[in-house]
Design a protein around this motif. Sequence first.
Motif, PDB file in Angstrom:
ATOM      1  N   ASP A 352       0.836  -1.206   0.000  1.00 40.08           N
ATOM      2  CA  ASP A 352       0.000   0.000   0.000  1.00 40.08           C
ATOM      3  C   ASP A 352       0.873   1.259   0.000  1.00 40.08           C
ATOM      4  O   ASP A 352       0.551   2.250  -0.670  1.00 40.08           O
ATOM      5  CB  ASP A 352      -0.924   0.010   1.224  1.00 40.08           C
ATOM      6  CG  ASP A 352      -1.997  -1.067   1.152  1.00 40.08           C
ATOM      7  OD1 ASP A 352      -2.257  -1.577   0.036  1.00 40.08           O
ATOM      8  OD2 ASP A 352      -2.566  -1.401   2.212  1.00 40.08           O
ATOM      9  N   ASP A 353       1.968   1.208   0.747  1.00 38.61           N
ATOM     10  CA  ASP A 353       2.866   2.367   0.811  1.00 38.61           C
ATOM     11  C   ASP A 353       3.524   2.625  -0.540  1.00 38.61           C
ATOM     12  O   ASP A 353       3.685   3.782  -0.948  1.00 38.61           O
ATOM     13  CB  ASP A 353       3.949   2.143   1.870  1.00 38.61           C
ATOM     14  CG  ASP A 353       3.407   2.300   3.287  1.00 38.61           C
ATOM     15  OD1 ASP A 353       2.298   2.851   3.434  1.00 38.61           O
ATOM     16  OD2 ASP A 353       4.093   1.866   4.224  1.00 38.61           O
ATOM     17  N   GLU A 354       3.924   1.561  -1.247  1.00 36.94           N
ATOM     18  CA  GLU A 354       4.551   1.731  -2.565  1.00 36.94           C
ATOM     19  C   GLU A 354       3.585   2.365  -3.553  1.00 36.94           C
ATOM     20  O   GLU A 354       3.956   3.284  -4.314  1.00 36.94           O
ATOM     21  CB  GLU A 354       5.029   0.376  -3.097  1.00 36.94           C
ATOM     22  CG  GLU A 354       6.283  -0.142  -2.428  1.00 36.94           C
ATOM     23  CD  GLU A 354       6.666  -1.529  -2.934  1.00 36.94           C
ATOM     24  OE1 GLU A 354       7.876  -1.772  -3.113  1.00 36.94           O
ATOM     25  OE2 GLU A 354       5.749  -2.361  -3.145  1.00 36.94           O
ATOM     26  N   LEU A 355       2.349   1.899  -3.547  1.00 36.16           N
ATOM     27  CA  LEU A 355       1.354   2.453  -4.463  1.00 36.16           C
ATOM     28  C   LEU A 355       1.037   3.901  -4.106  1.00 36.16           C
ATOM     29  O   LEU A 355       0.975   4.774  -4.985  1.00 36.16           O
ATOM     30  CB  LEU A 355       0.087   1.608  -4.431  1.00 36.16           C
ATOM     31  CG  LEU A 355      -1.017   2.002  -5.419  1.00 36.16           C
ATOM     32  CD1 LEU A 355      -0.517   1.932  -6.855  1.00 36.16           C
ATOM     33  CD2 LEU A 355      -2.247   1.110  -5.237  1.00 36.16           C
ATOM     34  N   ALA A 356       0.871   4.171  -2.834  1.00 39.12           N
ATOM     35  CA  ALA A 356       0.554   5.532  -2.399  1.00 39.12           C
ATOM     36  C   ALA A 356       1.707   6.487  -2.704  1.00 39.12           C
ATOM     37  O   ALA A 356       1.486   7.618  -3.165  1.00 39.12           O
ATOM     38  CB  ALA A 356       0.227   5.546  -0.901  1.00 39.12           C
ATOM     39  N   SER A 357       2.939   6.043  -2.451  1.00 40.26           N
ATOM     40  CA  SER A 357       4.110   6.885  -2.709  1.00 40.26           C
ATOM     41  C   SER A 357       4.244   7.198  -4.195  1.00 40.26           C
ATOM     42  O   SER A 357       4.593   8.324  -4.578  1.00 40.26           O
ATOM     43  CB  SER A 357       5.379   6.208  -2.202  1.00 40.26           C
ATOM     44  OG  SER A 357       5.365   6.083  -0.803  1.00 40.26           O
ATOM     45  N   ALA A 358       3.974   6.202  -5.035  1.00 40.66           N
ATOM     46  CA  ALA A 358       4.047   6.409  -6.482  1.00 40.66           C
ATOM     47  C   ALA A 358       3.029   7.453  -6.921  1.00 40.66           C
ATOM     48  O   ALA A 358       3.328   8.348  -7.721  1.00 40.66           O
ATOM     49  CB  ALA A 358       3.824   5.094  -7.220  1.00 40.66           C
ATOM     50  N   LYS A 359       1.820   7.359  -6.397  1.00 40.67           N
ATOM     51  CA  LYS A 359       0.780   8.322  -6.763  1.00 40.67           C
ATOM     52  C   LYS A 359       1.134   9.728  -6.291  1.00 40.67           C
ATOM     53  O   LYS A 359       0.948  10.716  -7.019  1.00 40.67           O
ATOM     54  CB  LYS A 359      -0.564   7.900  -6.166  1.00 40.67           C
ATOM     55  CG  LYS A 359      -1.181   6.665  -6.799  1.00 40.67           C
ATOM     56  CD  LYS A 359      -2.537   6.381  -6.167  1.00 40.67           C
ATOM     57  CE  LYS A 359      -3.214   5.186  -6.772  1.00 40.67           C
ATOM     58  NZ  LYS A 359      -4.561   4.959  -6.196  1.00 40.67           N
ATOM     59  N   ILE A 360       1.653   9.827  -5.070  1.00 38.23           N
ATOM     60  CA  ILE A 360       2.038  11.139  -4.540  1.00 38.23           C
ATOM     61  C   ILE A 360       3.146  11.753  -5.384  1.00 38.23           C
ATOM     62  O   ILE A 360       3.101  12.936  -5.746  1.00 38.23           O
ATOM     63  CB  ILE A 360       2.479  11.014  -3.067  1.00 38.23           C
ATOM     64  CG1 ILE A 360       1.275  10.671  -2.184  1.00 38.23           C
ATOM     65  CG2 ILE A 360       3.143  12.302  -2.585  1.00 38.23           C
ATOM     66  CD1 ILE A 360       1.644  10.311  -0.755  1.00 38.23           C
ATOM     67  N   LEU A 362       3.971  11.096  -8.531  1.00 34.16           N
ATOM     68  CA  LEU A 362       3.493  11.421  -9.870  1.00 34.16           C
ATOM     69  C   LEU A 362       2.557  12.628  -9.847  1.00 34.16           C
ATOM     70  O   LEU A 362       2.681  13.540 -10.682  1.00 34.16           O
ATOM     71  CB  LEU A 362       2.791  10.202 -10.459  1.00 34.16           C
ATOM     72  CG  LEU A 362       2.456  10.217 -11.951  1.00 34.16           C
ATOM     73  CD1 LEU A 362       3.646  10.620 -12.795  1.00 34.16           C
ATOM     74  CD2 LEU A 362       1.929   8.850 -12.376  1.00 34.16           C
ATOM     75  N   SER A 363       1.632  12.666  -8.917  1.00 32.15           N
ATOM     76  CA  SER A 363       0.703  13.793  -8.815  1.00 32.15           C
ATOM     77  C   SER A 363       1.452  15.088  -8.517  1.00 32.15           C
ATOM     78  O   SER A 363       1.143  16.144  -9.088  1.00 32.15           O
ATOM     79  CB  SER A 363      -0.333  13.535  -7.713  1.00 32.15           C
ATOM     80  OG  SER A 363      -1.156  12.446  -8.039  1.00 32.15           O
ATOM     81  N   SER A 364       2.449  15.011  -7.653  1.00 32.38           N
ATOM     82  CA  SER A 364       3.235  16.200  -7.329  1.00 32.38           C
ATOM     83  C   SER A 364       3.974  16.725  -8.549  1.00 32.38           C
ATOM     84  O   SER A 364       4.020  17.940  -8.798  1.00 32.38           O
ATOM     85  CB  SER A 364       4.232  15.878  -6.213  1.00 32.38           C
ATOM     86  OG  SER A 364       5.052  16.978  -5.927  1.00 32.38           O
ATOM     87  N   ASP A 393      -3.669  18.915 -14.177  1.00 31.40           N
ATOM     88  CA  ASP A 393      -4.519  18.743 -12.994  1.00 31.40           C
ATOM     89  C   ASP A 393      -5.462  17.555 -13.167  1.00 31.40           C
ATOM     90  O   ASP A 393      -5.653  16.746 -12.240  1.00 31.40           O
ATOM     91  CB  ASP A 393      -5.336  20.011 -12.740  1.00 31.40           C
ATOM     92  CG  ASP A 393      -4.468  21.176 -12.294  1.00 31.40           C
ATOM     93  OD1 ASP A 393      -3.243  20.987 -12.182  1.00 31.40           O
ATOM     94  OD2 ASP A 393      -5.013  22.267 -12.060  1.00 31.40           O
ATOM     95  N   GLU A 394      -6.060  17.465 -14.364  1.00 29.74           N
ATOM     96  CA  GLU A 394      -6.974  16.357 -14.623  1.00 29.74           C
ATOM     97  C   GLU A 394      -6.238  15.022 -14.628  1.00 29.74           C
ATOM     98  O   GLU A 394      -6.748  14.014 -14.139  1.00 29.74           O
ATOM     99  CB  GLU A 394      -7.695  16.555 -15.954  1.00 29.74           C
ATOM    100  CG  GLU A 394      -8.687  17.708 -15.975  1.00 29.74           C
ATOM    101  CD  GLU A 394      -8.057  19.024 -16.386  1.00 29.74           C
ATOM    102  OE1 GLU A 394      -8.804  19.966 -16.673  1.00 29.74           O
ATOM    103  OE2 GLU A 394      -6.809  19.102 -16.423  1.00 29.74           O
ATOM    104  N   LEU A 395      -5.027  15.011 -15.195  1.00 32.97           N
ATOM    105  CA  LEU A 395      -4.244  13.775 -15.199  1.00 32.97           C
ATOM    106  C   LEU A 395      -3.861  13.372 -13.782  1.00 32.97           C
ATOM    107  O   LEU A 395      -3.872  12.183 -13.442  1.00 32.97           O
ATOM    108  CB  LEU A 395      -3.000  13.940 -16.076  1.00 32.97           C
ATOM    109  CG  LEU A 395      -2.102  12.712 -16.231  1.00 32.97           C
ATOM    110  CD1 LEU A 395      -2.903  11.500 -16.709  1.00 32.97           C
ATOM    111  CD2 LEU A 395      -0.950  13.003 -17.193  1.00 32.97           C
ATOM    112  N   ALA A 396      -3.540  14.354 -12.948  1.00 29.47           N
ATOM    113  CA  ALA A 396      -3.226  14.052 -11.544  1.00 29.47           C
ATOM    114  C   ALA A 396      -4.427  13.424 -10.843  1.00 29.47           C
ATOM    115  O   ALA A 396      -4.278  12.506 -10.029  1.00 29.47           O
ATOM    116  CB  ALA A 396      -2.785  15.320 -10.824  1.00 29.47           C
ATOM    117  N   ALA A 397      -5.637  13.903 -11.167  1.00 30.18           N
ATOM    118  CA  ALA A 397      -6.850  13.316 -10.581  1.00 30.18           C
ATOM    119  C   ALA A 397      -7.048  11.890 -11.071  1.00 30.18           C
ATOM    120  O   ALA A 397      -7.471  11.009 -10.297  1.00 30.18           O
ATOM    121  CB  ALA A 397      -8.063  14.178 -10.928  1.00 30.18           C
ATOM    122  N   LEU A 398      -6.750  11.644 -12.352  1.00 29.28           N
ATOM    123  CA  LEU A 398      -6.855  10.283 -12.889  1.00 29.28           C
ATOM    124  C   LEU A 398      -5.853   9.352 -12.218  1.00 29.28           C
ATOM    125  O   LEU A 398      -6.140   8.174 -11.989  1.00 29.28           O
ATOM    126  CB  LEU A 398      -6.625  10.299 -14.403  1.00 29.28           C
ATOM    127  CG  LEU A 398      -7.703  10.991 -15.243  1.00 29.28           C
ATOM    128  CD1 LEU A 398      -7.248  11.101 -16.699  1.00 29.28           C
ATOM    129  CD2 LEU A 398      -9.017  10.227 -15.161  1.00 29.28           C
TER     130      LEU A 398
END
Length: 433
Positions: A352-360, A362-364, A393-398
Amino acid sequence: MRQVRKEILPGVYLTCLQTDKFKTGLLSLNLLTPLRRETASQNALIPSVLRRGSAYHSDMNAIAARLDDLYGARIEPIARKMGEIQAVGFWADFADDAYLPGGAGTLLEDVTALVGELLLSPCMRGGLFLRQYVESEKEKLLEDIRARVNDKIAYSRFRLTELMCAAEDYAVDVLGTEDTAESIGYVALSKHYKTLLASSPIEILYCGSAEAVRVEAALKDALVTLPRGELDPDIGTDIRMNAVEDSIRYYTETMDVSQGKLVIGFRLGECMEEPDFAAIRVMNTVFGGGVTSKLFMNVREKLSLCYFAASAVDVMKGVMLVVSGIEQENYQKALSEIFRQLDAVRSGDISDDELASAKITLSSDLLGLSDSGGELEGFWLRQNLMGLEYGPDELAALVEDVTREDVIRVANSIECDMVYFMQGEEETGDEEN
């Protein structure tokens, strides 16, 4: 930020990114043409020759003086590779006249007019480029082509791409080859320029405080003499879903390096039939696209098998490259571990941490694009070429909506095509498999 895209002339598209965040304006004009071995060097050379002088500002000193008058504006030639599309033209940045003394002036119009002048009214004699301008810029182009080998990391990526995609236009470098550049003459280049101008779709991107209607009016005035013929219908990128051969191809090259360069080329595979670009980006970030990725944390930090290891995807072409700097004796161990980490993603071994970190991460990165006009320009040019309408912004939401199952699906679609290894001259290393 307000984004507007419109066809303002036949085959000429303007994307306005209206924002008051910056005190400088940015304008890029890009002629789009298929990336081809036989024309890449000519296309890359043309903007540099045009930048040498126009019919009204006949040399670089006259152009420099005019730019000084425009509050130190800059106009530079550019040549970029976007998938299998070559984008050549000009990049201008200049003070946003809304912030100049007295408020809104005509600096946008003046810079735009000069860009149009350089593009459409080059310094010619008898309808031909000046020989000395062509020869001088050709020598600079040749120097740049020859200098590619000096950056061994970038060169190893280039060699992997050149070898893996040998039968595809993607193998072509944006500057072309030394042989094709050497053969350029001023008469043939003059003819090619006129063909390129008439047949190329044009993407123009503006970032600044001016309203779209003002930018459009300025560009229509600047491009009023733009010739338009039959536009080239072959603009696009062919995507190969599978590897060239049934088994992985291996290539070893010996060069004067103290540190081995390992590059692995993958095809993204069937996920490119209906690509979920957010999921592809998250998968890449989980695997090797950040400091919390499996490649960084395991191959580099935990096992110390490399000096660096990272992956990057080109979603226009559907390829992923892993680049790593290694001691030559670690070649086989590092290669095996990189494949093992990809297999871990395929099997769902993602915390879960790996997935969350990747999203953070990438979104950042995506949200951070709004802090740079140049980054925004590059993002939107690529989006336009892929026919996509959503912004960072939209891609970050996706990205936030991507699930572990989405990542696993993408990872299982990926297929390794080639492994390239650059080894030092004094070591035998692992032979070509």
